[in-house]
Scaffold this motif. Structure first.
Motif, mmCIF file in Angstrom:
data_model
loop_
_atom_site.group_PDB
_atom_site.id
_atom_site.type_symbol
_atom_site.label_atom_id
_atom_site.label_comp_id
_atom_site.label_asym_id
_atom_site.label_seq_id
_atom_site.Cartn_x
_atom_site.Cartn_y
_atom_site.Cartn_z
ATOM 1 N N VAL A 88 0.874 -1.164 0.000
ATOM 2 C CA VAL A 88 0.000 0.000 0.000
ATOM 3 C C VAL A 88 0.910 1.211 0.000
ATOM 4 O O VAL A 88 1.750 1.367 0.887
ATOM 5 C CB VAL A 88 -0.921 0.016 1.247
ATOM 6 C CG1 VAL A 88 -1.694 1.320 1.324
ATOM 7 C CG2 VAL A 88 -1.855 -1.180 1.230
ATOM 8 N N VAL A 89 0.775 2.066 -1.016
ATOM 9 C CA VAL A 89 1.570 3.291 -1.113
ATOM 10 C C VAL A 89 0.650 4.439 -0.725
ATOM 11 O O VAL A 89 -0.440 4.595 -1.281
ATOM 12 C CB VAL A 89 2.128 3.498 -2.542
ATOM 13 C CG1 VAL A 89 2.987 4.760 -2.595
ATOM 14 C CG2 VAL A 89 2.918 2.274 -2.980
ATOM 15 N N VAL A 90 1.090 5.228 0.236
ATOM 16 C CA VAL A 90 0.234 6.272 0.790
ATOM 17 C C VAL A 90 0.992 7.596 0.882
ATOM 18 O O VAL A 90 2.193 7.625 1.147
ATOM 19 C CB VAL A 90 -0.319 5.833 2.176
ATOM 20 C CG1 VAL A 90 0.798 5.653 3.176
ATOM 21 C CG2 VAL A 90 -1.356 6.796 2.702
ATOM 22 N N SER A 91 0.281 8.681 0.662
ATOM 23 C CA SER A 91 0.818 10.026 0.823
ATOM 24 C C SER A 91 1.112 10.287 2.301
ATOM 25 O O SER A 91 0.449 9.733 3.173
ATOM 26 C CB SER A 91 -0.221 11.032 0.315
ATOM 27 O OG SER A 91 0.001 12.321 0.834
ATOM 28 N N PRO A 92 2.057 11.172 2.611
ATOM 29 C CA PRO A 92 2.328 11.527 4.012
ATOM 30 C C PRO A 92 1.267 12.423 4.654
ATOM 31 O O PRO A 92 1.387 12.759 5.825
ATOM 32 C CB PRO A 92 3.670 12.260 3.953
ATOM 33 C CG PRO A 92 4.243 11.948 2.630
ATOM 34 C CD PRO A 92 3.094 11.683 1.716
ATOM 35 N N VAL B 160 5.104 4.971 2.823
ATOM 36 C CA VAL B 160 4.739 6.387 2.823
ATOM 37 C C VAL B 160 5.660 7.080 1.831
ATOM 38 O O VAL B 160 6.885 7.058 1.973
ATOM 39 C CB VAL B 160 4.887 7.004 4.230
ATOM 40 C CG1 VAL B 160 4.489 8.470 4.215
ATOM 41 C CG2 VAL B 160 4.056 6.225 5.235
ATOM 42 N N GLU B 161 5.065 7.698 0.816
ATOM 43 C CA GLU B 161 5.862 8.268 -0.268
ATOM 44 C C GLU B 161 5.248 9.582 -0.739
ATOM 45 O O GLU B 161 4.038 9.765 -0.672
ATOM 46 C CB GLU B 161 5.936 7.266 -1.430
ATOM 47 C CG GLU B 161 6.912 7.614 -2.505
ATOM 48 C CD GLU B 161 8.299 7.926 -1.972
ATOM 49 O OE1 GLU B 161 8.659 9.119 -1.988
ATOM 50 O OE2 GLU B 161 9.012 7.010 -1.553
ATOM 51 N N VAL B 162 6.084 10.492 -1.226
ATOM 52 C CA VAL B 162 5.622 11.820 -1.658
ATOM 53 C C VAL B 162 5.390 11.911 -3.163
ATOM 54 O O VAL B 162 5.097 12.993 -3.661
ATOM 55 C CB VAL B 162 6.616 12.931 -1.229
ATOM 56 C CG1 VAL B 162 6.730 12.993 0.263
ATOM 57 C CG2 VAL B 162 7.963 12.745 -1.886
ATOM 58 N N LEU B 163 5.469 10.829 -3.870
ATOM 59 C CA LEU B 163 5.327 10.876 -5.321
ATOM 60 C C LEU B 163 3.899 11.157 -5.766
ATOM 61 O O LEU B 163 3.648 11.429 -6.933
ATOM 62 C CB LEU B 163 5.820 9.557 -5.937
ATOM 63 C CG LEU B 163 7.290 9.259 -5.672
ATOM 64 C CD1 LEU B 163 7.652 7.887 -6.221
ATOM 65 C CD2 LEU B 163 8.167 10.333 -6.288
ATOM 66 N N HIS B 164 2.958 11.080 -4.868
ATOM 67 C CA HIS B 164 1.568 11.402 -5.180
ATOM 68 C C HIS B 164 1.021 12.197 -3.992
ATOM 69 O O HIS B 164 1.073 11.755 -2.859
ATOM 70 C CB HIS B 164 0.746 10.130 -5.404
ATOM 71 C CG HIS B 164 0.921 9.125 -4.325
ATOM 72 N ND1 HIS B 164 2.044 8.350 -4.202
ATOM 73 C CD2 HIS B 164 0.139 8.799 -3.277
ATOM 74 C CE1 HIS B 164 1.936 7.581 -3.143
ATOM 75 N NE2 HIS B 164 0.800 7.831 -2.554
ATOM 76 N N ARG B 165 0.549 13.386 -4.293
ATOM 77 C CA ARG B 165 0.039 14.249 -3.222
ATOM 78 C C ARG B 165 -0.810 15.349 -3.836
ATOM 79 O O ARG B 165 -0.928 15.464 -5.047
ATOM 80 C CB ARG B 165 1.185 14.843 -2.413
ATOM 81 C CG ARG B 165 2.159 15.676 -3.251
ATOM 82 C CD ARG B 165 3.274 16.217 -2.381
ATOM 83 N NE ARG B 165 4.199 16.984 -3.163
ATOM 84 C CZ ARG B 165 5.425 16.595 -3.462
ATOM 85 N NH1 ARG B 165 5.857 15.432 -3.060
ATOM 86 N NH2 ARG B 165 6.226 17.365 -4.155
ATOM 87 N N GLU B 166 -1.402 16.160 -2.989
ATOM 88 C CA GLU B 166 -2.251 17.248 -3.449
ATOM 89 C C GLU B 166 -1.437 18.319 -4.169
ATOM 90 O O GLU B 166 -0.220 18.350 -4.075
ATOM 91 C CB GLU B 166 -2.992 17.872 -2.262
ATOM 92 C CG GLU B 166 -3.887 16.915 -1.517
ATOM 93 C CD GLU B 166 -5.094 16.466 -2.319
ATOM 94 O OE1 GLU B 166 -5.451 17.104 -3.321
ATOM 95 O OE2 GLU B 166 -5.706 15.462 -1.932
#
Length: 140
Positions: free
Chosen positions: A62-66, A89-95
């Motif tokens: 599960v890859v999740v935004s911080p 927890v990864e920053v590759l997808h975020r608002e």
């Protein structure tokens, strides 16, 4: 076995409860919304309702935004999942930084609240921050 990817958006969060736009330097921010908004009780209930629909799917990762609301959503959906997937927890997808609720918290704050997650690879300020754009001393 074929691999599949699933995307799940977070549920209702506190950022929608009040709107007030403020000009800070050259940046327009939604100052009345809390940075890194959490899920509301409704959002938590929505995630719990979706959890049962995901139980039969074997997840490895599960890859999740911080963002806190994303971590809370992942915890509800996958915290007791039968396959016990790894949570990254990864920053590759975020608002896209449209308002203050899209501003995250420092990686050290996330680590303190969610010690079971590895965030050591994240920079302390991991969200997009334009020089000179701050609200209450916090980069946005």
């Amino acid at each position: 076995m074929a691999e599949a990817s699933y995307c799940k958006r977070t549920y209702d969060s506190r950022h929608r409860l009040a709107i007030q736009w403020t000009l800070v330097g050259d940046c327009v921010v939604c100052s009345s919304r809390p940075p890194d908004a959490r899920l509301t009780e409704l959002g938590q209930a929505q995630a719990r309702a979706a959890r049962e629909r995901l139980r039969a799917i074997p997840f490895d990762l599960v890859v999740v935004s911080p963002l806190t609301r994303a971590i809370e959503t992942a915890a509800i959906l996958f915290g007791e999942h039968p396959s016990r997937p790894h949570v990254l927890v990864e920053v590759l997808h975020r608002e896209c930084q449209e308002s203050s609720c899209d501003v995250g918290r420092a990686a050290s704050e996330i680590a303190a609240e969610f010690p079971h997650l590895d965030v050591g690879h994240l920079p302390e300020v991991w969200w997009h921050a334009e020089p000179g754009c701050e609200v209450g001393g916090y980069p946005v």
